[in-house]
Design a protein around this motif. Sequence first.
Motif, PDB file in Angstrom:
ATOM      1  N   ARG A 146       0.792  -1.221   0.000  1.00  0.00           N
ATOM      2  CA  ARG A 146       0.000   0.000   0.000  1.00  0.00           C
ATOM      3  C   ARG A 146       0.829   1.276   0.000  1.00  0.00           C
ATOM      4  O   ARG A 146       0.509   2.218  -0.721  1.00  0.00           O
ATOM      5  N   LYS A 149       2.067   2.212  -3.362  1.00  0.00           N
ATOM      6  CA  LYS A 149       1.070   2.447  -4.407  1.00  0.00           C
ATOM      7  C   LYS A 149       0.048   3.516  -4.060  1.00  0.00           C
ATOM      8  O   LYS A 149      -0.696   3.977  -4.938  1.00  0.00           O
ATOM      9  N   GLU A 150      -0.019   3.923  -2.788  1.00  0.00           N
ATOM     10  CA  GLU A 150      -0.993   4.932  -2.369  1.00  0.00           C
ATOM     11  C   GLU A 150      -0.235   6.158  -1.872  1.00  0.00           C
ATOM     12  O   GLU A 150       0.157   6.234  -0.706  1.00  0.00           O
ATOM     13  N   SER A 182     -10.044   6.808  -2.359  1.00  0.00           N
ATOM     14  CA  SER A 182      -9.311   6.058  -3.372  1.00  0.00           C
ATOM     15  C   SER A 182      -8.831   4.723  -2.817  1.00  0.00           C
ATOM     16  O   SER A 182      -8.899   3.683  -3.493  1.00  0.00           O
ATOM     17  N   HIS A 183      -8.355   4.743  -1.574  1.00  0.00           N
ATOM     18  CA  HIS A 183      -7.933   3.503  -0.917  1.00  0.00           C
ATOM     19  C   HIS A 183      -9.099   2.523  -0.787  1.00  0.00           C
ATOM     20  O   HIS A 183      -8.961   1.343  -1.139  1.00  0.00           O
ATOM     21  N   CYS A 184     -10.219   3.003  -0.301  1.00  0.00           N
ATOM     22  CA  CYS A 184     -11.378   2.130  -0.061  1.00  0.00           C
ATOM     23  C   CYS A 184     -11.892   1.499  -1.350  1.00  0.00           C
ATOM     24  O   CYS A 184     -12.448   0.389  -1.323  1.00  0.00           O
ATOM     25  N   GLN A 185     -11.704   2.186  -2.476  1.00  0.00           N
ATOM     26  CA  GLN A 185     -12.217   1.699  -3.755  1.00  0.00           C
ATOM     27  C   GLN A 185     -11.196   0.891  -4.541  1.00  0.00           C
ATOM     28  O   GLN A 185     -11.508   0.396  -5.624  1.00  0.00           O
ATOM     29  N   SER A 186      -9.994   0.715  -3.991  1.00  0.00           N
ATOM     30  CA  SER A 186      -8.932   0.038  -4.732  1.00  0.00           C
ATOM     31  C   SER A 186      -9.149  -1.478  -4.777  1.00  0.00           C
ATOM     32  O   SER A 186      -9.725  -2.062  -3.851  1.00  0.00           O
ATOM     33  N   PRO A 187      -8.703  -2.139  -5.837  1.00  0.00           N
ATOM     34  CA  PRO A 187      -8.843  -3.592  -5.947  1.00  0.00           C
ATOM     35  C   PRO A 187      -8.149  -4.342  -4.810  1.00  0.00           C
ATOM     36  O   PRO A 187      -8.618  -5.399  -4.388  1.00  0.00           O
ATOM     37  N   ARG A 188      -7.025  -3.815  -4.314  1.00  0.00           N
ATOM     38  CA  ARG A 188      -6.303  -4.528  -3.259  1.00  0.00           C
ATOM     39  C   ARG A 188      -7.112  -4.577  -1.968  1.00  0.00           C
ATOM     40  O   ARG A 188      -7.016  -5.546  -1.219  1.00  0.00           O
TER      41      ARG A 188
END
Length: 222
Positions: A146, A149-150, A182-188
């Motif tokens: 994370r 990438k974030e 953006s974090h909450c909606q990420s595929p990971r």
Amino acid sequence: MAELKSPLVMRLFELGVKVSFEKAFKTVGIHNLTTSIKTEAGTLSMYVLHDPENPNHHIVLEIYADESAYQTHAASSQFAEFVQIAQQGLAYRRSYELEPQLLIEQEAPLYVEKGAHHAIALVEVDVATEQNEAFRHIVEKTMKDRLAKESGLLAVYAATLKDRPTSWRFLEIYADESAYISHCQSPRVKAYLDKTAQMVKHKTVLRLAGDTLVNQGGLYLE
């Protein structure tokens, strides 16, 4: 990032501040945290946060390099001033000794006296005993990915209660609300939730507002 090997001291506090002491509590809290992060090398990270739906309920997280570093802080004049206000102004105080599991910060130090624009989440997770190690491995892999990438993720901490190793606490600090969304909606995140859904017995997410947020930066422990 330099990986720390020393036995960190990590504590979480829940503080109920009396309404009449709220202003004094914030003032002395800012002085305590900002002075400590500037003058105490072993004081690594300190945060004072509050629940927007219950502004007198404060969360405090502190991380020290070791017990000696904590004792240095405890003997400081700024901490003595904080204690004096706390003795008079707290309606309740609950403390939790934490066992660090994975702690990651951006390299740049964080120094915010009023974190109004930051997005912060405190997540409490209780895991089934027989699934705790598998859960730990998934958490480690996900968190390591994370920070790289974030870009809006400033710090993320995973720890367990020392007396309850299946009870986890996660503190996540984002630059702003859009970074959190953006974090909450990420595929990971979806993959993480899918993998751990059957392991988790109970979970709560508490969104917090930042009061004072300071760290030395670059903390990495696994």
